[in-house]
Design a protein around this motif. Structure first.
Motif, PDB file in Angstrom:
ATOM      1  N   ASP A 251      -2.127  -7.083   1.514  1.00  0.00           N
ATOM      2  CA  ASP A 251      -2.061  -7.638   2.866  1.00  0.00           C
ATOM      3  C   ASP A 251      -2.952  -6.780   3.765  1.00  0.00           C
ATOM      4  OD1 ASP A 251      -0.582  -5.499   4.097  1.00  0.00           O
ATOM      5  OD2 ASP A 251       1.330  -6.415   3.579  1.00  0.00           O
ATOM      6  N   PRO A 252      -3.089  -7.119   5.051  1.00  0.00           N
ATOM      7  CA  PRO A 252      -4.053  -6.385   5.879  1.00  0.00           C
ATOM      8  C   PRO A 252      -3.783  -4.878   5.936  1.00  0.00           C
ATOM      9  CG  PRO A 252      -3.348  -8.372   6.997  1.00  0.00           C
ATOM     10  CD  PRO A 252      -2.508  -8.266   5.780  1.00  0.00           C
ATOM     11  N   PHE A 253      -2.534  -4.493   5.780  1.00  0.00           N
ATOM     12  CA  PHE A 253      -2.184  -3.074   5.915  1.00  0.00           C
ATOM     13  C   PHE A 253      -2.113  -2.371   4.561  1.00  0.00           C
ATOM     14  CE2 PHE A 253      -0.207  -5.801   9.061  1.00  0.00           C
ATOM     15  CZ  PHE A 253      -0.892  -5.377  10.190  1.00  0.00           C
ATOM     16  N   THR A 271      -5.901 -11.535  -7.429  1.00  0.00           N
ATOM     17  CA  THR A 271      -5.036 -12.380  -6.600  1.00  0.00           C
ATOM     18  C   THR A 271      -4.106 -11.473  -5.808  1.00  0.00           C
ATOM     19  OG1 THR A 271      -5.069 -14.188  -8.208  1.00  0.00           O
ATOM     20  CG2 THR A 271      -3.260 -14.188  -6.623  1.00  0.00           C
ATOM     21  N   GLY A 272      -3.975 -11.776  -4.526  1.00  0.00           N
ATOM     22  CA  GLY A 272      -3.043 -11.011  -3.691  1.00  0.00           C
ATOM     23  C   GLY A 272      -1.748 -11.782  -3.526  1.00  0.00           C
ATOM     24  N   TYR A 273      -0.626 -11.067  -3.600  1.00  0.00           N
ATOM     25  CA  TYR A 273       0.637 -11.717  -3.238  1.00  0.00           C
ATOM     26  C   TYR A 273       1.181 -11.088  -1.969  1.00  0.00           C
ATOM     27  CZ  TYR A 273       3.440  -7.924  -5.530  1.00  0.00           C
ATOM     28  OH  TYR A 273       3.998  -6.735  -5.893  1.00  0.00           O
ATOM     29  N   SER A 274       2.106 -11.771  -1.335  1.00  0.00           N
ATOM     30  CA  SER A 274       2.682 -11.322  -0.054  1.00  0.00           C
ATOM     31  C   SER A 274       1.594 -11.002   0.969  1.00  0.00           C
ATOM     32  CB  SER A 274       3.590 -10.116  -0.263  1.00  0.00           C
ATOM     33  OG  SER A 274       4.699 -10.482  -1.036  1.00  0.00           O
ATOM     34  N   THR A 275       0.544 -11.791   0.947  1.00  0.00           N
ATOM     35  CA  THR A 275      -0.583 -11.569   1.858  1.00  0.00           C
ATOM     36  C   THR A 275      -0.178 -11.781   3.320  1.00  0.00           C
ATOM     37  OG1 THR A 275      -2.035 -12.173   0.073  1.00  0.00           O
ATOM     38  CG2 THR A 275      -2.982 -12.299   2.267  1.00  0.00           C
ATOM     39  N   LEU A 276       0.892 -12.535   3.529  1.00  0.00           N
ATOM     40  CA  LEU A 276       1.363 -12.747   4.902  1.00  0.00           C
ATOM     41  C   LEU A 276       2.408 -11.708   5.305  1.00  0.00           C
ATOM     42  CD1 LEU A 276       1.408 -16.655   5.071  1.00  0.00           C
ATOM     43  CD2 LEU A 276      -0.319 -15.068   5.937  1.00  0.00           C
ATOM     44  N   THR A 281       8.776  -6.700   5.625  1.00  0.00           N
ATOM     45  CA  THR A 281      10.120  -7.078   6.090  1.00  0.00           C
ATOM     46  C   THR A 281      11.135  -6.929   4.960  1.00  0.00           C
ATOM     47  OG1 THR A 281       9.397  -9.365   5.810  1.00  0.00           O
ATOM     48  CG2 THR A 281       9.542  -8.562   8.048  1.00  0.00           C
ATOM     49  N   ASP A 282      10.710  -7.240   3.727  1.00  0.00           N
ATOM     50  CA  ASP A 282      11.619  -7.039   2.590  1.00  0.00           C
ATOM     51  C   ASP A 282      12.038  -5.577   2.493  1.00  0.00           C
ATOM     52  OD1 ASP A 282      11.520  -9.644   1.865  1.00  0.00           O
ATOM     53  OD2 ASP A 282      10.265  -9.386   0.085  1.00  0.00           O
ATOM     54  N   GLU A 283      11.136  -4.693   2.880  1.00  0.00           N
ATOM     55  CA  GLU A 283      11.423  -3.262   2.767  1.00  0.00           C
ATOM     56  C   GLU A 283      12.049  -2.700   4.044  1.00  0.00           C
ATOM     57  OE1 GLU A 283      10.980  -1.152   0.009  1.00  0.00           O
ATOM     58  OE2 GLU A 283      10.771  -3.058  -1.031  1.00  0.00           O
ATOM     59  N   GLY A 284      12.435  -3.561   4.953  1.00  0.00           N
ATOM     60  CA  GLY A 284      13.220  -3.100   6.096  1.00  0.00           C
ATOM     61  C   GLY A 284      12.488  -2.985   7.413  1.00  0.00           C
ATOM     62  N   VAL A 285      11.161  -3.276   7.431  1.00  0.00           N
ATOM     63  CA  VAL A 285      10.449  -3.257   8.716  1.00  0.00           C
ATOM     64  C   VAL A 285      10.969  -4.456   9.517  1.00  0.00           C
ATOM     65  CG1 VAL A 285       8.170  -3.464   9.804  1.00  0.00           C
ATOM     66  CG2 VAL A 285       8.429  -2.158   7.696  1.00  0.00           C
ATOM     67  N   LYS A 286      11.282  -4.187  10.805  1.00  0.00           N
ATOM     68  CA  LYS A 286      12.022  -5.185  11.573  1.00  0.00           C
ATOM     69  C   LYS A 286      11.246  -6.495  11.779  1.00  0.00           C
ATOM     70  CE  LYS A 286      15.298  -4.815  15.307  1.00  0.00           C
ATOM     71  NZ  LYS A 286      15.454  -4.207  16.617  1.00  0.00           N
ATOM     72  N   GLU A 287      10.007  -6.361  12.244  1.00  0.00           N
ATOM     73  CA  GLU A 287       9.221  -7.585  12.500  1.00  0.00           C
ATOM     74  C   GLU A 287       7.992  -7.572  11.605  1.00  0.00           C
ATOM     75  OE1 GLU A 287       8.894  -9.520  16.539  1.00  0.00           O
ATOM     76  OE2 GLU A 287       9.246  -7.427  17.075  1.00  0.00           O
ATOM     77  N   ASN A 288       7.679  -8.706  11.030  1.00  0.00           N
ATOM     78  CA  ASN A 288       6.538  -8.794  10.121  1.00  0.00           C
ATOM     79  C   ASN A 288       5.258  -8.398  10.877  1.00  0.00           C
ATOM     80  OD1 ASN A 288       4.385  -9.564   8.520  1.00  0.00           O
ATOM     81  ND2 ASN A 288       5.464 -11.341   7.685  1.00  0.00           N
ATOM     82  N   PRO A 289       4.619  -7.295  10.463  1.00  0.00           N
ATOM     83  CA  PRO A 289       3.448  -6.805  11.210  1.00  0.00           C
ATOM     84  C   PRO A 289       2.285  -7.790  11.217  1.00  0.00           C
ATOM     85  CG  PRO A 289       3.686  -5.632   9.119  1.00  0.00           C
ATOM     86  CD  PRO A 289       4.922  -6.467   9.293  1.00  0.00           C
ATOM     87  N   VAL A 290       2.190  -8.626  10.199  1.00  0.00           N
ATOM     88  CA  VAL A 290       1.083  -9.598  10.158  1.00  0.00           C
ATOM     89  C   VAL A 290       1.142 -10.528  11.372  1.00  0.00           C
ATOM     90  CG1 VAL A 290       0.357 -11.714   8.943  1.00  0.00           C
ATOM     91  CG2 VAL A 290       0.565  -9.565   7.693  1.00  0.00           C
ATOM     92  N   PHE A 291       2.352 -10.837  11.810  1.00  0.00           N
ATOM     93  CA  PHE A 291       2.481 -11.801  12.899  1.00  0.00           C
ATOM     94  C   PHE A 291       2.509 -11.150  14.285  1.00  0.00           C
ATOM     95  CE2 PHE A 291       4.409 -14.150   9.263  1.00  0.00           C
ATOM     96  CZ  PHE A 291       3.354 -15.042   9.120  1.00  0.00           C
ATOM     97  N   ILE A 292       2.636  -9.802  14.328  1.00  0.00           N
ATOM     98  CA  ILE A 292       2.686  -9.182  15.663  1.00  0.00           C
ATOM     99  C   ILE A 292       1.556  -8.185  15.918  1.00  0.00           C
ATOM    100  CG2 ILE A 292       5.205  -9.469  15.942  1.00  0.00           C
ATOM    101  CD1 ILE A 292       5.405  -6.409  15.289  1.00  0.00           C
ATOM    102  N   SER A 308      -1.712 -16.226  10.700  1.00  0.00           N
ATOM    103  CA  SER A 308      -1.717 -16.514   9.252  1.00  0.00           C
ATOM    104  C   SER A 308      -3.076 -17.070   8.817  1.00  0.00           C
ATOM    105  CB  SER A 308      -0.602 -17.506   8.904  1.00  0.00           C
ATOM    106  OG  SER A 308      -0.717 -18.674   9.681  1.00  0.00           O
ATOM    107  N   ASP A 309      -3.700 -17.900   9.675  1.00  0.00           N
ATOM    108  CA  ASP A 309      -5.023 -18.450   9.341  1.00  0.00           C
ATOM    109  C   ASP A 309      -6.039 -17.319   9.170  1.00  0.00           C
ATOM    110  OD1 ASP A 309      -4.163 -21.090   9.654  1.00  0.00           O
ATOM    111  OD2 ASP A 309      -4.636 -21.106  11.795  1.00  0.00           O
ATOM    112  N   VAL A 310      -5.994 -16.389  10.137  1.00  0.00           N
ATOM    113  CA  VAL A 310      -6.957 -15.287  10.131  1.00  0.00           C
ATOM    114  C   VAL A 310      -6.787 -14.459   8.850  1.00  0.00           C
ATOM    115  CG1 VAL A 310      -7.616 -13.119  11.288  1.00  0.00           C
ATOM    116  CG2 VAL A 310      -7.087 -15.167  12.644  1.00  0.00           C
ATOM    117  N   VAL A 311      -5.538 -14.148   8.520  1.00  0.00           N
ATOM    118  CA  VAL A 311      -5.264 -13.271   7.368  1.00  0.00           C
ATOM    119  C   VAL A 311      -5.698 -13.948   6.061  1.00  0.00           C
ATOM    120  CG1 VAL A 311      -3.427 -12.158   6.046  1.00  0.00           C
ATOM    121  CG2 VAL A 311      -3.434 -12.020   8.546  1.00  0.00           C
TER     122      VAL A 311
END
Ligand SMILES: NC(=O)c1ccc[n+]([C@@H]2O[C@H](COP(=O)([O-])OP(=O)(O)OC[C@H]3O[C@@H](n4cnc5c(N)ncnc54)[C@H](OP(=O)(O)O)[C@@H]3O)[C@@H](O)[C@H]2O)c1
Length: 372
Positions: A251-253, A271-276, A281-292, A308-311
């Motif tokens: 993912d971007p990070f 192939t990348g998975y969990s690109t979004l 968030t699965d690992e406990g980060v409160k807000e998905n950084p891709v969207f904020i 999501s389009d950009v990513v």
């Protein structure tokens, strides 16, 4: 309740139209082969063809014409794998589609998706595996098997040759097909917290056994998932058949650059998975950084698109095949259309710069691969 849905669809449609017409500062780099790819940026393999164009039959042509009218469909670029077969650079991830799997797979195929990523251990419902549900979705869509790229994965329980052969035969039965386009070793070893997993071979043994699946005509291409750069280097020198695809967390990070570089050097498609951003968030980060994230948001605002389009467009432009999953038809369509978004070289470089901007201690969770 119909009105809000129609309004939402209209907003998504207008957003995509505006995105397409956004000015592109670096047009010299655009127009790879389908007017949506930046030629110079592909590092893991050269997108080389289009898929989803049908088998040339009248029935297929008719369906594509219908698709073009009803869903604004366009062809998806592919990368050629070691077998010579082509893999689309955008597909549907099927983990967590749950009870909606049949419907969502059907919808996705009708929209134009031509790759479905699954795994032997994914479940649609308590009583039905994801593979069984996907087969139903494919049948309901009417899209011929020959137009669809099917990826599945097997856990270390099936790394022994006997176990692997049996597992692959089950996958074929469940998916109602006589070949898999791509078979991946899902994890190099059992994850620490997975008490159900009991390895029947090492990663190396599993890898060497995969060649038999190809030789026996059950699988076209083989690969691995969740491996680090050194493991990939080692494996690429072993086995009777070459590694066609590596599937890792990207993912971007977390751009997994070291492992991608090894893949690129060895002609392995990535192939990348969990690109979004779902891993965060699965690992406990409160807000998905891709969207904020402010950088992603600013690019999205400039291009009148969603983050999501950009990513997704950035990832594919950087040579990463993407397999976003969604339980939401609007998101499915957005993701499919994301490849139409035009990003400038400056946008791409800004996205590249997000690597390692976030850090998180994953301890021994065993996710991903590559550097953290
Ligand atoms: N090899 C491996 O070990 C491994 C590990 C994990 C995943 N995978 C594969 O990779 C696929 C994708 O990974 P993933 O499921 O972790 O993450 P993902 O598909 O990147 O993201 C799925 C999440 O993003 C949301 N989403 C999707 N499109 C969106 C959009 N346009 N706007 C806003 N939200 C959106 C979905 O919510 P909605 O449902 O609300 O849209 C869902 O919560 C999986 O399905 C699986 O096939 C492989």
């Amino acid at each position: 309740m119909l009105f809000p849905k129609l309004l939402l669809l209209l907003v998504v449609y207008l957003t995509q139209v505006i995105c397409e017409e956004s000015p592109i500062a670096n047009d010299a780099n655009a127009n790879f082969d389908t007017n949506v790819y930046e030629k110079s940026s592909i590092i893991n393999g050269k997108p080389d063809d289009v898929i989803g164009g049908g088998d040339g039959s009248d029935e297929s042509k008719k369906r594509n014409e219908d698709d073009a009218i009803s869903s604004n469909v366009y062809t998806i670029p592919t990368v050629t794998l070691k077998s010579g077969h082509k893999m689309p650079l955008l597909g549907l991830g099927s983990d967590k589609l749950e009870g909606g799997t049949v419907k969502l797979v059907k919808e996705a195929l009708e929209m134009g998706y031509r790759l479905i990523d699954t795994a032997k251990n994914y479940e649609a419902t308590w009583t039905e595996s994801s593979e069984v549900a996907i087969a139903k979705g494919i049948a309901a869509s009417g899209v011929p098997r020959s137009e669809i790229f099917l990826t599945t994965k097997i856990m270390p329980d099936f790394f022994g040759i006997k176990e692997m052969r049996k597992a692959v035969k089950e996958c074929l039965t469940d998916l109602r097909t006589d070949y898999l386009d791509l078979l991946l070793l899902h994890h190099p070893s059992c994850e620490e917290d997975d008490t159900d997993c009991s390895a029947t071979g090492t990663l190396l043994e599993g890898w060497k056994n995969m060649a038999a699946m190809v030789n026996e005509g059950m699988v076209r291409d083989i690969g691995v998932s969740n491996v680090f750069s050194q493991q990939l280097k080692n494996l690429s020198m072993e086995g009777e058949k070459p590694i066609s695809v590596l599937q890792n967390w990207f993912d971007p990070f977390h751009q997994d650059r070291r492992t991608r570089a090894v893949a690129a050097k060895n002609g392995i498609a990535y192939t990348g998975y969990s690109t979004l951003g779902v891993v965060w968030t699965d690992e406990g980060v409160k807000e998905n950084p891709v969207f904020i994230d402010s950088t992603i948001k600013q690019i999205a605002d400039r291009r009148n698109c969603a983050p999501s389009d950009v990513v997704l467009k950035w990832a594919v432009t950087r040579g990463v095949a993407v397999i976003p999953g969604s339980t939401n038809s609007t998101h499915l369509r957005m993701n499919y259309n994301s490849l139409k978004v035009k990003l400038t070289e400056e946008d791409l470089i800004l996205m590249d710069g997000l690597n390692n901007k976030l850090t998180h201690d994953y301890g021994s969770s065993g996710i991903g691969g590559g550097e953290l």
